[in-house]
Design a protein around this motif. Structure first.
Motif, mmCIF file in Angstrom:
data_model
loop_
_atom_site.group_PDB
_atom_site.id
_atom_site.type_symbol
_atom_site.label_atom_id
_atom_site.label_comp_id
_atom_site.label_asym_id
_atom_site.label_seq_id
_atom_site.Cartn_x
_atom_site.Cartn_y
_atom_site.Cartn_z
ATOM 1 N N ARG A 155 29.528 36.221 53.086
ATOM 2 C CA ARG A 155 28.563 35.219 53.582
ATOM 3 C C ARG A 155 27.312 35.108 52.719
ATOM 4 O O ARG A 155 26.415 34.319 53.027
ATOM 5 N N GLU A 156 27.216 35.888 51.671
ATOM 6 C CA GLU A 156 26.010 35.844 50.835
ATOM 7 C C GLU A 156 26.375 36.415 49.464
ATOM 8 O O GLU A 156 25.664 37.225 48.909
ATOM 9 N N GLY A 157 27.541 35.992 48.968
ATOM 10 C CA GLY A 157 28.068 36.563 47.730
ATOM 11 C C GLY A 157 27.058 36.503 46.581
ATOM 12 O O GLY A 157 26.427 35.478 46.367
ATOM 13 N N LYS A 158 26.907 37.625 45.874
ATOM 14 C CA LYS A 158 26.029 37.647 44.696
ATOM 15 C C LYS A 158 26.883 37.361 43.464
ATOM 16 O O LYS A 158 27.906 38.008 43.260
ATOM 17 N N VAL A 159 26.430 36.417 42.693
ATOM 18 C CA VAL A 159 27.225 35.965 41.559
ATOM 19 C C VAL A 159 27.272 37.022 40.464
ATOM 20 O O VAL A 159 26.245 37.611 40.107
ATOM 21 N N ASN A 160 28.463 37.261 39.961
ATOM 22 C CA ASN A 160 28.608 38.090 38.773
ATOM 23 C C ASN A 160 28.590 37.139 37.559
ATOM 24 O O ASN A 160 29.592 36.528 37.205
ATOM 25 N N TRP A 161 27.400 37.024 36.962
ATOM 26 C CA TRP A 161 27.192 36.003 35.937
ATOM 27 C C TRP A 161 28.044 36.240 34.703
ATOM 28 O O TRP A 161 28.576 35.294 34.122
ATOM 29 N N ASP A 162 28.162 37.498 34.305
ATOM 30 C CA ASP A 162 28.889 37.777 33.059
ATOM 31 C C ASP A 162 30.347 37.358 33.158
ATOM 32 O O ASP A 162 30.862 36.656 32.299
ATOM 33 N N SER A 163 31.003 37.806 34.247
ATOM 34 C CA SER A 163 32.427 37.476 34.316
ATOM 35 C C SER A 163 32.618 35.989 34.596
ATOM 36 O O SER A 163 33.554 35.367 34.089
ATOM 37 N N THR A 164 31.718 35.400 35.398
ATOM 38 C CA THR A 164 31.830 33.970 35.685
ATOM 39 C C THR A 164 31.723 33.163 34.385
ATOM 40 O O THR A 164 32.522 32.258 34.125
ATOM 41 N N GLN A 165 30.741 33.550 33.573
ATOM 42 C CA GLN A 165 30.557 32.830 32.305
ATOM 43 C C GLN A 165 31.771 33.001 31.391
ATOM 44 O O GLN A 165 32.250 32.041 30.788
#
Ligand code: ASP
Ligand code: MG
Length: 428
Positions: A155-165
């Motif tokens: 309900r409040e997922g924190k983005v994993n920027w490195d893997s997303t990118q």
């Protein structure tokens, strides 16, 4: 590349979706990522459904039927050919929800919530994508869970920027870069609000999180800009629900936008600005009713807002916390108290402390607020007032303060150089 975000109101029925297609047609030749929210009030209904399922109320299947009927109606209007594959696809999503709620919930509420509530965006994005394809805006449907990686804070997922990118670069960008770079541009349609953990469980980013998704996509794709299409002509200096004479703010700095969103201006989700600001990507807020009109541009221009802006929040609770032994409020108390608020993930809208008392104003939440107050009562004396209003005025002056406090009893007032906040209630 441009990123467009269409919220619930812009896809709430068949004619709204037809209008979305018209807007997209205005941008022929551009690469677009289109981020859509669940239709109309679907997220609210899915929340009701989750509650009914989890707490074993008997109306879960009733709500599911309403949802099915609502989507089916729209699909029928948009796709006269009842052999179109969208009928199957939508049906499959509903079958999956049905299977899920036939079993007892095995895990915590927030996990179950995300698995069910995320379906709203899956449904809307499938319908929008198929309708665009039917009408000449050829596009590819993209499952946001295939690139948007989060931790497992349901309900409040924190983005994993490195893997997303890196997933975006590897798996998604080639679609846009592939030959032929046709004159038509390439379009992808994806969901706002949802992501996935590294174990492939579905997460959501918090209510109204689709703007945030759109900002993430703009950031990782180095977009030229992000446009949020809304039912208002741009960002106004006050919510017309509460104020008569509102003005469009044509130009807002990132800084002011963050402040306005932080204090609760509902046009922009608070997390939306940072990912854009970090890459200096402009955010345009435009009307889906008048797509040609200018709307609001939010960027790195340093100008201050030309008029006072008002943010109004209702259903506020003011909690006053004091040590049981009448000792002072000291650092240890504060760190205890803050920890509790953080554990319950309750955002403090305003706070003030005096020697003997620490006061905080929070949104009332039927699940969290009573529990939080119970916890605080273990170590502190607690008094609270509920049903309050919180008004925040950015670039205030005495006249604007007087205007909003007519016939109000003010419980707490906090002023900084540019902003005043007042917690208040109607005088009886
Ligand atoms: N559908 C989700 C909600 O209503 C996300 C969004 O619309 O931004 O909260
Ligand atoms: Mg919504």
């Amino acid at each position: 590349m441009k990123v467009f975000k269409f919220g619930g109101a812009s896809v709430k029925d068949a004619s709204a979706i037809i209008n979305v297609a018209k807007i997209i047609s205005l941008y022929q030749g551009q690469n677009l990522v289109v981020v859509v929210s669940a239709m109309g009030k679907v997220t609210n209904m899915l929340e009701q459904l989750t509650k009914a399922y989890y707490y074993k109320k008997d109306n879960a299947f009733e709500i599911l039927d309403q949802l099915r009927e609502y989507h089916h109606q729209i699909v029928q209007e948009l796709f006269p050919d009842n052999k179109h594959h969208i009928y199957n696809e939508i049906n499959n999503v509903f079958v999956e929800i049905e299977w899920a709620i036939e079993e007892d919930a095995l895990r915590e509420y927030d996990y179950e919530y995300d698995q069910i509530v995320s379906t709203g965006e899956l449904l809307s994005s499938k319908i929008v994508s198929a309708y665009l394809n039917l009408n000449g805006n050829v596009n590819k449907w993209l499952d946001a869970r295939d690139f948007l990686q989060t931790d497992n804070t349901y309900r409040e997922g924190k983005v994993n920027w490195d893997s997303t990118q890196s997933i975006w670069n590897k798996d998604i960008m080639p679609f846009f870069n592939a030959e032929p770079k046709s004159a038509n541009g390439k379009i992808m349609v994806t969901q706002g609000f949802i992501g996935a953990t590294s174990e492939n469980f579905t997460t959501t980013l918090g209510r109204e999180g689709s703007d945030y998704t759109a900002a993430i996509v703009a950031h990782i794709s180095n977009a030229e800009n992000l446009t949020i299409w809304k039912d208002v002509p741009g960002v106004l200096n006050a919510d017309p629900k509460w104020f008569d004479d509102t003005e469009i703010l044509k130009h807002i700095s990132y800084h002011d936008a963050i402040e306005l969103a932080y204090y609760g201006a509902s046009v922009i989700h608070p997390k939306t600005i940072k990912p854009l600001q970090n890459k200096n990507i402009p955010l345009l807020v435009k009307s889906f009713v008048n797509p040609q009109s200018q709307g609001t541009t939010i960027d790195d221009n340093p100008t201050k807002l030309p008029v006072a802006s008002f943010i109004f929040k209702v259903n506020q609770v003011l909690v006053s916390i004091s040590p049981k032994d009448f000792s002072f409020i000291v650092e240890e108390n504060l760190s205890d108290i803050f920890k509790l608020f953080a554990d319950y993930r309750v955002k403090i809208n305003v706070m003030q402390n005096t020697a003997l008392k620490f006061s905080v104003c929070i949104d009332f939440d039927e699940r969290k607020t009573p529990e939080l107050i119970e916890q605080l009562r273990k170590n502190y004396n607690i008094t609270f007032n509920d049903n309050l209003e919180l008004v925040t005025i950015r670039y205030y002056d005495q006249k604007t303060i007087e205007r909003v406090t007519i016939n109000k009893q003010v419980f707490l007032e906090l002023k900084s150089r540019n902003t005043v906040q007042m917690v208040m209630k109607n005088r009886d």
